[in-house]
Each structure stands twice: as structure tokens, then as C-alpha cells.
Design an enzyme around this catalytic site. Structure first.
Site, short mmCIF file in Angstrom:
data_model
loop_
_atom_site.label_atom_id
_atom_site.label_comp_id
_atom_site.label_asym_id
_atom_site.label_seq_id
_atom_site.Cartn_x
_atom_site.Cartn_y
_atom_site.Cartn_z
N ASP A 131 29.90 -31.08 11.28
CA ASP A 131 28.49 -30.75 11.56
C ASP A 131 27.74 -31.91 12.21
O ASP A 131 26.72 -31.70 12.85
CB ASP A 131 27.80 -30.29 10.28
CG ASP A 131 28.40 -29.00 9.78
OD1 ASP A 131 28.57 -28.08 10.60
OD2 ASP A 131 28.73 -28.90 8.58
N HIS B 105 32.83 -34.98 2.69
CA HIS B 105 33.53 -33.70 2.67
C HIS B 105 34.27 -33.57 1.35
O HIS B 105 34.79 -34.57 0.85
CB HIS B 105 34.53 -33.60 3.84
CG HIS B 105 34.94 -32.20 4.15
ND1 HIS B 105 35.96 -31.57 3.49
CD2 HIS B 105 34.41 -31.30 5.00
CE1 HIS B 105 36.07 -30.35 3.94
NE2 HIS B 105 35.14 -30.15 4.86
C1 LIG Z 1 30.03 -32.04 1.63
C2 LIG Z 1 29.69 -32.55 0.25
C3 LIG Z 1 28.92 -31.45 -0.50
C4 LIG Z 1 30.98 -32.89 -0.49
O1 LIG Z 1 30.58 -33.27 -1.72
P1 LIG Z 1 31.49 -33.62 -2.96
O2 LIG Z 1 32.93 -33.51 -2.73
O3 LIG Z 1 30.95 -32.84 -4.07
O4 LIG Z 1 31.20 -35.15 -3.06
P2 LIG Z 1 30.12 -35.77 -3.97
O5 LIG Z 1 28.79 -35.10 -3.76
O6 LIG Z 1 30.67 -35.78 -5.36
O7 LIG Z 1 30.03 -37.23 -3.38
C5 LIG Z 1 30.75 -38.38 -3.83
C6 LIG Z 1 29.86 -39.58 -3.62
O8 LIG Z 1 29.52 -39.72 -2.24
C7 LIG Z 1 28.13 -39.57 -2.07
N1 LIG Z 1 27.89 -38.74 -0.91
C8 LIG Z 1 28.58 -37.64 -0.56
N2 LIG Z 1 28.10 -37.14 0.57
C9 LIG Z 1 27.10 -37.95 0.95
C10 LIG Z 1 26.23 -37.96 2.04
N3 LIG Z 1 26.30 -37.03 2.96
N4 LIG Z 1 25.31 -38.95 2.13
C11 LIG Z 1 25.23 -39.91 1.19
N5 LIG Z 1 26.04 -39.94 0.13
C12 LIG Z 1 26.95 -38.98 0.00
C13 LIG Z 1 27.61 -38.90 -3.32
O9 LIG Z 1 26.25 -39.19 -3.57
C14 LIG Z 1 28.53 -39.50 -4.35
O10 LIG Z 1 28.12 -40.81 -4.60
P3 LIG Z 1 28.11 -41.41 -6.08
O11 LIG Z 1 29.56 -41.34 -6.52
O12 LIG Z 1 27.56 -42.77 -5.91
O13 LIG Z 1 27.24 -40.48 -6.88
C15 LIG Z 1 28.81 -33.82 0.35
O14 LIG Z 1 29.53 -34.84 0.99
C16 LIG Z 1 27.50 -33.55 1.06
O15 LIG Z 1 26.55 -33.06 0.43
N6 LIG Z 1 27.41 -33.86 2.39
C17 LIG Z 1 26.21 -33.61 3.13
C18 LIG Z 1 26.13 -32.15 3.54
C19 LIG Z 1 27.11 -31.82 4.63
O16 LIG Z 1 27.26 -32.53 5.60
N7 LIG Z 1 27.77 -30.67 4.47
C20 LIG Z 1 28.74 -30.17 5.41
C21 LIG Z 1 30.12 -30.25 4.84
S1 LIG Z 1 31.34 -29.82 6.05
#
Ligand SMILES: CC(C)(COP(=O)(O)OP(=O)(O)OC[C@H]1O[C@@H](n2cnc3c(N)ncnc32)[C@H](O)[C@@H]1OP(=O)(O)O)[C@@H](O)C(=O)NCCC(=O)NCCS
Length: 372
Positions: free
Chosen positions: A309, A258
Site C-alpha cells: 500500500d 505486515h
Molecule cells: C499490518 C499490521 C496490522 C500488521 O500488524 P501485526 O502483525 O499485528 O504487527 P503488530 O501490530 O503486532 O506490530 C509489531 C510492532 O511493530 C509496530 N508496528 C507495526 N506496524 C507499524 C507501523 N505501520 N508503524 C509503526 N509501528 C508499527 C507495532 O506498534 C509493534 O510495536 P511494539 O512491539 O513496540 O508494540 C501493522 O503492521 C499495521 O497496522 N500497519 C499499518 C497499516 C497497514 O499498512 N496495513 C496494510 C497491510 S498490507
């Protein structure tokens, strides 16, 4: 300007003020903790709270319900139009288009006063379940079902879709999911709605933009992808190998992580309890076992807790709902939060227009087309 600090994805940036909700110290809608709201109120009370800023008295609540019953009607022209949309089009896309169409028939479309915005939002609350259910039933060749004024919002939503009155546990589980989905401060879709409202465009335009933003898998679309993941895994014994392989391939596991909740999403904890109860009622623990294994490994390996979710996908599956209804159900609830933010933006508006950091080419001399 070029040396100003900037934050990709606006991470950590305070982009405005709101009195609708806060996530600091646990999620609260207008001061009320979601734990209390999920346990002791219902979605309609929460929707009233978001739109009217206070919890309703019994009399106010009865009036609100009566308005919803009166508004539970969609112009037949929209249903006819819906029938012409190709069957492969997703429920979420159809919903976005039909919410836009609702605006054409709304008597107060361009009135952005607070009373008119509350009235339009209340109509949308009543109409969106009808749109979701109509598309679902038409697609399956089923006759449309008229709303039942005696049922709760959650009960009616399930009734409109399935044609059957839900069991009390199903109704409560749906209700809690709607309470938890209703509002979440400056998430992407709400921010999209506020940007549109800040141009003084109408509420329906802001909601349509929000639906578009919600569709993406990094936001509301995640709940549909979660079930696809669980189905791909198939059985508890396959879960650990699947998740380790997915992480090794640097695959994002939908339903985890998140932008703001780095220590855990309090909504997911509440909804998981209902998944456990529904799985017990179904006498089939396999999906919970798959989910628990994936949860444990993702936590151990990546330190990532699940978001809302993750349990909501399972919950809607236990309720017997088609996967492509999951994100539209999120809309049926979040429209209350979106509208509260649109109202707040309109009441104290300043056009949202940030700057960008330019990273394109430097000055170039122009060559006319004929000489290029
Ligand atoms: C929600 C989300 C977009 C938040 O992203 P964010 O704040 O931009 O966090 P980041 O994408 O920068 O993630 C930080 C790290 O965790 C990892 N990570 C984040 N979410 C992940 C996931 N669901 N599965 C695996 N790895 C994940 C990223 O790859 C990153 O790793 P790294 O530092 O080795 O590259 C992201 O966690 C995600 O895509 N989750 C899956 C989709 C989801 O469930 N969305 C609903 C949100 S309520």
C-alpha cells in the site's frame, strides 16, 4: 478447552489449505512468481489463472475477454439507486452496497457449482469497474462513459474513470498494481470470504463480506491513509522531523509492517519502480523524496519495511486518481483472488467454526428483572 493454546489474531495459525497462492519463498499465484507475472503478463491473464487454475491459451484468453466485454453492463436500476446515496458516503461503502445489489440481478445467484461461480466472478470482474467509475463520475457531475472493448482491463478501468485513454506508462503501471493486488492467500478479507462461503452462502455474499473486511485501515484501507500521510508531510524537507515525531508519539505509519512479511513485501519492491518512473515522467520527484526519507527512518528506527500500500498510494496519485478510489481499485483486482478462494472452499467445504477462549464472568445466579 480453557487451557488449549490460542493465538490472538490467529497469528501463525494454518487455518486451511489452498492451491491458489503461497507466500512461502516469494509470492506465487498457482505456482507462478509475481515477478514474472508483473513483468510479462497482464491482470486479465492473472484473473484467468486464478479462476481457471491455468494460464489461458490465446484462444481461451480471447473467449475470456469476449465474456468480459459482454458482461460489462450494470442494470440501470443500480445506477439509479447509486444516485440516491448521499454524496458524503465513501466510494468504498457505495461499492460494497452496489456489489450486493448486483447479486439481486444475477441469473445464477444461488448456484454454487464451480462453472456458475466462475461465470459470476467473471461478471463481477467486468461490473466492478463500471460501479467504481459510475460513482466517481456521478459525484463529480460528469456523464458516464461506456467501456471500450478495444482497451485492456487496466486501460479500460482508467478510461471509465477519467474519460480519457491512458498513456501506455499509466496503463502498464495500473496493470501491474492490479496484478500485485489480485491475490494473497489467507489475508483478512479472503478469510472473511471463505468463512461466508463455508456456510454455503452465495458468492456475492462472500464478496460483500470481503469488501467490508478490506475497507479497514489495517488492510486495504491503508492505501488511502498513506496518501493522506504524504500530503500531511507536504514537502521533502519536513519528512524526517514528521516521521520521527510520529514514531515518538507511537503513531502507526500507514503502509508499513505486515503480519506475515517481516523481512519485506516483494510486491512493494516491484511497484516502487513504477512510482519512480511515473515521478520522472511528471518531472516532480518530491513525493518520492518524502517517501524515501520516511522509508529510511521507519526501517532504521522500527525495522519495518513498507508493504504494497505504500507505493500503490503514490502510484494512483501519479495516475491522477481521487484518493477515495484507491481501496475500490484494490477490490477491482482482489475480487479475482476472493472468487478463486470461494470456489476452492465450496469444492471442498467444511464449515469454518473455531472455538473461543472464554474470559467472562464465572457462574452467576439469575435474578428475575422485577427483583433487580
Ligand atoms: C499490518 C499490521 C496490522 C500488521 O500488524 P501485526 O502483525 O499485528 O504487527 P503488530 O501490530 O503486532 O506490530 C509489531 C510492532 O511493530 C509496530 N508496528 C507495526 N506496524 C507499524 C507501523 N505501520 N508503524 C509503526 N509501528 C508499527 C507495532 O506498534 C509493534 O510495536 P511494539 O512491539 O513496540 O508494540 C501493522 O503492521 C499495521 O497496522 N500497519 C499499518 C497499516 C497497514 O499498512 N496495513 C496494510 C497491510 S498490507
Amino acid at each position: 478447552m480453557t487451557n488449549e493454546p490460542y493465538f490472538p489474531g490467529l497469528e501463525g495459525v494454518i487455518a486451511g489449505e489452498t492451491a491458489v497462492s503461497t507466500i512461502s519463498g516469494g509470492l506465487r499465484y498457482r505456482g507462478y512468481s509475481i515477478t514474472d507475472l508483473a513483468a510479462d503478463s497482464g491482470f486479465l491473464e492473472v484473473a484467468y489463472l486464478l479462476l481457471h487454475r491455468e494460464l489461458p491459451t490465446e484462444e481461451q484468453f480471447a473467449d475470456f475477454k469476449a465474456i468480459l466485454v459482454e458482461s460489462s453492463w450494470v442494470d440501470p436500476a443500480i445506477i439509479e439507486f447509486m444516485k440516491s446515496i448521499p454524496l458524503h458516503v465513501s466510494a468504498m461503502d457505495v461499492l460494497r452496497t452496489c456489489i450486493s445489489a448486483l447479486g439481486h440481478f444475477d441469473p445464477q445467484l444461488d448456484d454454487d457449482s464451480t462453472p456458475a461461480n466462475i461465470a459470476k466472478a467473471t461478471r463481477l470482474l467486468a461490473q466492478i469497474p463500471i460501479l467504481i467509475a459510475a460513482r466517481h463520475r456521478l459525484r463529480h457531475g460528469l456523464p458516464l462513459v461506456a467501456p471500450d472493448a478495444e482497451l485492456s482491463f487496466a486501460g479500460n478501468l482508467l478510461y471509465l474513470i477519467t474519460g480519457r485513454e491512458p498513456a501506455p506508462l499509466f496503463e502498464k503501471a495500473m496493470d501491474v498494481s492490479l496484478v500485485l493486488y489480485a491475490e494473497h492467500e489467507f489475508n483478512a478479507s479472503t478469510f472473511a470470504a471463505r468463512v461466508v462461503a463455508s456456510t454455503e452462502a452465495d458468492l456475492h455474499s462472500a464478496i460483500v463480506a470481503a469488501v467490508g473486511a478490506l475497507k479497514g485501515p489495517l488492510h486495504g484501507g491503508a492505501n488511502e491513509r498513506v496518501l493522506e500521510v504524504l500530503q500531511e508531510v507536504g514537502r521533502p524537507a519536513a519528512a524526517e522531523a514528521w516521521v520521527r515525531q510520529a514514531l515518538a508519539a507511537r503513531r502507526k505509519i500507514m503502509g508499513f509492517g505486515h503480519r506475515v512479511y517481516k523481512q519485506g513485501d516483494p510486491r512493494a519492491v516491484i511497484l516502487k519502480e513504477y512510482c519512480t518512473r511515473l515521478a520522472r515522467a511528471a518531472e516532480d520527484p518530491s513525493l518520492e523524496q518524502i517517501a524515501d526519507t520516511i522509508e529510511q527512518v521507519v526501517r532504521d528506527e522500527k525495522g519495518l519495511p513498507p508493504n504494497l500500500d505504500w507505493p500503490s498510494a503514490r502510484l494512483y496519485h501519479y495516475l491522477g486518481l481521487d484518493v477515495d478510489l484507491y481501496t475500490p481499485l484494490f477490490v477491482a483486482s482482489r475480487v479475482a483472488g476472493w472468487a478463486a478462494h470461494v470456489i476452492e472452499q465450496a469444492e471442498n467445504n467444511r464449515l469454518i467454526r473455531p472455538r473461543s477462549k472464554y474470559v467472562g464472568p464465572g457462574d452467576r445466579s439469575f435474578t428475575p428483572l422485577a427483583k433487580r
